[in-house]
Design an enzyme around this catalytic site. Structure first.
Site, mmCIF file in Angstrom:
data_model
loop_
_atom_site.group_PDB
_atom_site.id
_atom_site.type_symbol
_atom_site.label_atom_id
_atom_site.label_comp_id
_atom_site.label_asym_id
_atom_site.label_seq_id
_atom_site.Cartn_x
_atom_site.Cartn_y
_atom_site.Cartn_z
ATOM 1 N N ALA A 1 34.928 24.557 46.760
ATOM 2 C CA ALA A 1 33.856 25.499 47.113
ATOM 3 C C ALA A 1 34.220 26.258 48.385
ATOM 4 O O ALA A 1 33.993 25.771 49.499
ATOM 5 C CB ALA A 1 32.541 24.755 47.268
ATOM 6 N N ALA B 1 31.424 36.364 51.115
ATOM 7 C CA ALA B 1 32.795 36.018 51.537
ATOM 8 C C ALA B 1 33.644 35.715 50.308
ATOM 9 O O ALA B 1 33.674 34.584 49.816
ATOM 10 C CB ALA B 1 32.774 34.821 52.494
ATOM 11 N N PHE C 1 30.146 31.259 42.507
ATOM 12 C CA PHE C 1 31.161 31.291 41.428
ATOM 13 C C PHE C 1 32.002 30.007 41.417
ATOM 14 O O PHE C 1 33.216 30.066 41.188
ATOM 15 C CB PHE C 1 32.125 32.482 41.592
ATOM 16 C CG PHE C 1 31.468 33.826 41.758
ATOM 17 C CD1 PHE C 1 30.342 34.166 41.031
ATOM 18 C CD2 PHE C 1 32.000 34.777 42.631
ATOM 19 C CE1 PHE C 1 29.747 35.416 41.179
ATOM 20 C CE2 PHE C 1 31.420 36.028 42.782
ATOM 21 C CZ PHE C 1 30.281 36.352 42.054
ATOM 22 N N GLN D 1 58.269 51.179 13.939
ATOM 23 C CA GLN D 1 58.749 51.219 15.319
ATOM 24 C C GLN D 1 57.591 51.146 16.328
ATOM 25 O O GLN D 1 57.719 50.537 17.388
ATOM 26 C CB GLN D 1 59.562 52.493 15.543
ATOM 27 C CG GLN D 1 60.410 52.412 16.784
ATOM 28 C CD GLN D 1 61.244 53.661 16.994
ATOM 29 O OE1 GLN D 1 60.780 54.790 16.816
ATOM 30 N NE2 GLN D 1 62.498 53.458 17.340
ATOM 31 N N GLU E 1 41.009 33.134 42.449
ATOM 32 C CA GLU E 1 42.043 32.579 43.331
ATOM 33 C C GLU E 1 42.850 33.698 44.005
ATOM 34 O O GLU E 1 44.056 33.569 44.241
ATOM 35 C CB GLU E 1 42.898 31.547 42.599
ATOM 36 C CG GLU E 1 42.014 30.390 42.127
ATOM 37 C CD GLU E 1 42.739 29.133 41.789
ATOM 38 O OE1 GLU E 1 43.791 28.868 42.378
ATOM 39 O OE2 GLU E 1 42.221 28.390 40.931
#
Ligand code: COS
Length: 379
Positions: free
Chosen positions: A124, A130, A156, A279, A363
């Site tokens: 967390a 932030a 989140f 192609q 991340e």
């Protein structure tokens, strides 16, 4: 330079591949549509011994290297990006944080149940105000007698609804900026800790994300990780490793989409021949292959450096940037190869596309990865 897997690494890769194809493939669509974490799948992951791959055996893990661990995330993510991502967060953002920064008592107490998967881990850091700017964090931790008292909101948070142990970053000295942040181990039954809003998401729907609310949340002072003031560095070092995990997740899901596109291109007949002879389709397949191969080398190179004990911040950022961008591109192309069928929820292509997007965000966004890479190159 030789990136062949050795026998032990290959065994891990194959074990995860067999498990994903046998057990995960059967239920992944249903689980993702429900949008709920599957404890049943997690328990199977535990039975396979995949919940503590890089954790040393003395703490109940498998003691394998990061190359093996990355290959496990990659193989799981070929079938379920949610499960691959969950494993990465549990292992890297929680268990390995305690392994790297915990004292003996903390390791003895928390690592065995995490390594076995009996307890699920969470991290967390992020808050409503932030995200990329970790320094603007507002959560606080104040030492009162034998306890730290935590207040704030985390946003989140992967596994917030199911985690037994959270690594929580909070401010212990507001005067010191990022050097005033500290890291704590918080158990889910700590008084004053509760789950707030559960987020409804575009993709990785069975990995639950929620808000964590701390209202005078009391934890014993022994649960400080390292020293007061270490929180920012612990977070950055942890995210360096975490980014390799997300790169592996992105790589795996891109490979899953590529494999589906190749199979379809060889089977689908238009203009009297398989579309793989056209192609236009070949160029798409070629583009996918280059993106996947580049992402794979960067990801395994970063894991190799982690095993070698070298600094790998730049390499992890490059791996995540390349793998996540590739995952979005490859899954988009894989839908294109499938035409209208690719857009329908009967096939997993649209799921891969939705799942891919988060790898460019969590991340550390792609822009953060570029900051890390540029700072490293420019000095
Ligand atoms: N490993 C070790 N130390 C690190 C480090 C790393 N990867 N990154 C930074 N540090 C150290 C620096 O060396 C510096 O230490 P000193 O002050 O002792 O010299 C300190 O941490 C501050 O570093 P820096 O000045 O680079 O910090 P910034 O505030 O400029 O932040 C970014 C840099 C933006 C790159 C960082 O805040 C970041 O990665 N943000 C994204 C966070 C994120 O990924 N959020 C998503 C979370 S989802 S779980």
């Amino acid at each position: 330079m030789d990136f062949e897997f050795d026998e032990a690494q290959l065994n891990w890769k194959n074990k995860a591949k067999e498990f994903a194809e046998r057990d995960v493939a059967l239920v992944v669509d249903e689980v993702e549509k429900k949008g709920k974490f599957s404890m049943e799948l997690w328990e199977k992951l535990m039975e396979e011994g995949l919940t503590g791959v890089p954790i040393p055996t003395e703490y109940g893990g498998a003691g394998a290297d990061h190359i093996s661990y990355v290959s496990v995330i990659e193989e799981l993510s070929k079938v379920s990006a949610s499960l691959g991502g969950s494993l990465s967060v549990h292992t890297t953002l929680c268990a390995q944080v305690i392994l790297k920064f915990g004292n003996d008592e903390q390791k003895q107490k928390y690592l065995p149940p995490l390594a076995k998967g009996e307890v699920i881990g969470a991290f967390a850091l992020t808050e409503p105000n932030a995200g990329t700017d970790v320094g603007s964090m507002e959560s606080t931790a104040v030492l009162e007698g034998d306890d730290y008292v935590l207040n704030g909101r985390k946003y989140f948070i992967t596994h917030a609804t199911i985690a037994g142990v959270f690594i929580v970053i909070a401010i212990t000295d507001p005067e010191k900026g990022t050097k005033g942040m500290s890291a704590f181990i918080v158990e889910n039954d700590a008084p004053g800790l509760k789950v707030g809003k559960i987020f409804d998401k575009m993709g990785i729907r069975s990995t639950e994300h929620a808000e964590v609310i701390m209202e005078n949340c009391k934890i014993p002072k022994e649960n400080l990780l390292g020293n007061e003031g270490d929180g920012f560095k612990i977070s950055m070092i942890t995210l360096d490793s975490g980014r390799i995990g997300i790169a592996a997740q992105a790589l795996g899901l891109a490979e899953g989409a590529r494999d589906a596109a190749v199979k379809y291109a060889n089977e689908r007949i238009q203009f009297g021949k398989p579309i793989s002879r056209l192609q236009a389709i070949q160029w798409m397949i070629a583009e996918m292959e280059v993106k996947i191969t580049s992402a794979k080398w960067l990801t395994y190179h970063a894991a190799f450096l982690e095993d070698a004990g070298e600094r790998f911040s730049k390499e992890a950022a490059m791996a995540k940037l390349a793998a996540s961008t590739s995952a979005v591109d490859v899954t988009r192309l894989a839908i294109q190869v499938h035409g209208g069928y690719g857009y329908m929820t009967d096939l997993p292509l649209e799921r891969y596309y939705r799942d891919a997007k988060i790898t460019e965000i969590y991340e550390g966004t792609s822009e953060v990865q570029k900051m890390v890479i540029a700072r490293s190159v420019l000095g």
